[in-house]
Design a protein around this motif. Structure first.
Motif, PDB file in Angstrom:
ATOM      1  N   THR A 112       0.861  -1.186   0.000  1.00  0.00           N
ATOM      2  CA  THR A 112       0.000   0.000   0.000  1.00  0.00           C
ATOM      3  C   THR A 112       0.894   1.232   0.000  1.00  0.00           C
ATOM      4  O   THR A 112       1.789   1.356   0.834  1.00  0.00           O
ATOM      5  N   ARG A 141       0.867   5.546  -0.054  1.00  0.00           N
ATOM      6  CA  ARG A 141       0.022   6.715   0.237  1.00  0.00           C
ATOM      7  C   ARG A 141       0.877   7.975   0.144  1.00  0.00           C
ATOM      8  O   ARG A 141       1.992   8.030   0.662  1.00  0.00           O
ATOM      9  N   GLN A 155      -4.120   7.163  -2.215  1.00  0.00           N
ATOM     10  CA  GLN A 155      -3.670   5.864  -1.704  1.00  0.00           C
ATOM     11  C   GLN A 155      -3.956   4.795  -2.734  1.00  0.00           C
ATOM     12  O   GLN A 155      -5.026   4.757  -3.322  1.00  0.00           O
ATOM     13  N   GLU A 156      -2.978   3.921  -2.924  1.00  0.00           N
ATOM     14  CA  GLU A 156      -3.145   2.789  -3.828  1.00  0.00           C
ATOM     15  C   GLU A 156      -2.663   1.537  -3.105  1.00  0.00           C
ATOM     16  O   GLU A 156      -1.541   1.493  -2.606  1.00  0.00           O
ATOM     17  N   TYR A 165      -4.024  -1.622  -0.313  1.00  0.00           N
ATOM     18  CA  TYR A 165      -4.974  -2.321   0.554  1.00  0.00           C
ATOM     19  C   TYR A 165      -5.239  -1.484   1.804  1.00  0.00           C
ATOM     20  O   TYR A 165      -4.806  -0.353   1.908  1.00  0.00           O
ATOM     21  N   ASN A 166      -5.980  -2.061   2.757  1.00  0.00           N
ATOM     22  CA  ASN A 166      -6.225  -1.437   4.050  1.00  0.00           C
ATOM     23  C   ASN A 166      -7.037  -0.144   3.973  1.00  0.00           C
ATOM     24  O   ASN A 166      -6.869   0.750   4.784  1.00  0.00           O
ATOM     25  N   SER A 167      -7.935  -0.040   3.001  1.00  0.00           N
ATOM     26  CA  SER A 167      -8.757   1.172   2.934  1.00  0.00           C
ATOM     27  C   SER A 167      -9.782   1.219   4.060  1.00  0.00           C
ATOM     28  O   SER A 167     -10.201   2.283   4.466  1.00  0.00           O
ATOM     29  N   ASP A 168     -10.194   0.063   4.556  1.00  0.00           N
ATOM     30  CA  ASP A 168     -11.040  -0.008   5.751  1.00  0.00           C
ATOM     31  C   ASP A 168     -10.817  -1.357   6.429  1.00  0.00           C
ATOM     32  O   ASP A 168     -10.215  -2.267   5.856  1.00  0.00           O
ATOM     33  N   TYR A 221     -10.080  -5.032   4.243  1.00  0.00           N
ATOM     34  CA  TYR A 221      -8.647  -4.723   4.208  1.00  0.00           C
ATOM     35  C   TYR A 221      -7.922  -5.454   3.089  1.00  0.00           C
ATOM     36  O   TYR A 221      -6.890  -5.019   2.617  1.00  0.00           O
ATOM     37  N   ASN A 234      -7.497  -1.124  -3.774  1.00  0.00           N
ATOM     38  CA  ASN A 234      -8.215   0.107  -4.104  1.00  0.00           C
ATOM     39  C   ASN A 234      -7.263   1.200  -4.551  1.00  0.00           C
ATOM     40  O   ASN A 234      -6.091   1.214  -4.163  1.00  0.00           O
ATOM     41  N   ARG A 235      -7.799   2.132  -5.310  1.00  0.00           N
ATOM     42  CA  ARG A 235      -7.140   3.415  -5.604  1.00  0.00           C
ATOM     43  C   ARG A 235      -8.087   4.487  -5.093  1.00  0.00           C
ATOM     44  O   ARG A 235      -9.239   4.556  -5.527  1.00  0.00           O
ATOM     45  N   ILE A 236      -7.600   5.334  -4.191  1.00  0.00           N
ATOM     46  CA  ILE A 236      -8.474   6.284  -3.511  1.00  0.00           C
ATOM     47  C   ILE A 236      -7.840   7.674  -3.516  1.00  0.00           C
ATOM     48  O   ILE A 236      -6.642   7.818  -3.255  1.00  0.00           O
TER      49      ILE A 236
END
Length: 189
Positions: A140, A142, A162-163, A165-168, A172, A176-178
């Motif tokens: 991950t 960030r 952030q690209e 894992y562990n977005s929630d 987890y 994701n790309r956020i």
């Protein structure tokens, strides 16, 4: 009622697996160590040195060169901790192709921070996080920057990307790309 029993009750009542996921509340007890190095931070506050620079053979000027910090974070996730109890890595009803383990996605982190010599951008940080179960398999990244508006009535604005894992905590293990925006409130004066 614990999350695991709420999930089991929902499934026993005939709720779908998707509905039962609403009751998932994952948690992990862990033992961790965090180490931070910076020659210019005291009590969490940047103390950037002023550097004297001559410009065009005129009188010296004072310039803020910027500050750096490096933080390493190591966490060991307990299988059965004193506060959370049994680790909630994965429920069988989630019917994924594999049983996911938190330690494969998290536990090792390195963060680089920089305070640039400008008033508009007050803070920049880059972090890398991976698991100790399978290091570097699930990474991950960030990046975040804090912007100031030179107005006491406007709080700093944080923009981050952030690209990985562990977005929630529940998902987890999903990649994701956020992009996010936040307002930083540092005091209520």
């Amino acid at each position: 009622m614990a999350a695991a029993s709420r999930v089991a009750d929902a499934l026993a009542k005939g709720d779908s697996a998707g509905s039962a996921r609403d009751y998932i509340s994952r948690g992990w007890d862990y033992i961790g160590v965090t180490s931070k190095y910076s020659a210019h931070w005291q009590d969490g506050v940047a103390r950037c040195p002023l550097k004297e620079i001559a410009q065009n053979n005129q009188s010296p000027l004072l310039k803020k060169p910027g500050c750096f910090a490096v933080t390493a974070d190591v966490r060991y996730f307990l299988q059965n901790g004193p506060l959370q109890g049994e680790a909630e890595d994965y429920y069988a009803f989630e019917m994924q192709s594999q049983a996911y383990r938190r330690k494969d996605y998290d536990g090792l982190a390195l963060t680089l921070e920089y305070i640039p010599p400008t008033e508009k951008i007050s803070h920049m940080a880059f972090s890398y996080r991976t698991g100790y179960g399978k290091p570097f398999n699930y990474s991950t990244f960030r990046f975040e920057a804090t912007f100031n508006f030179n107005d006491d009535d406007l709080p700093p604005l944080v923009i981050w990307y952030q690209e990985g894992y562990n977005s929630d905590l529940v998902d987890y293990y999903n990649y994701n790309r956020i992009i996010g925006i936040a307002i930083e409130i540092t005091s209520f004066d």
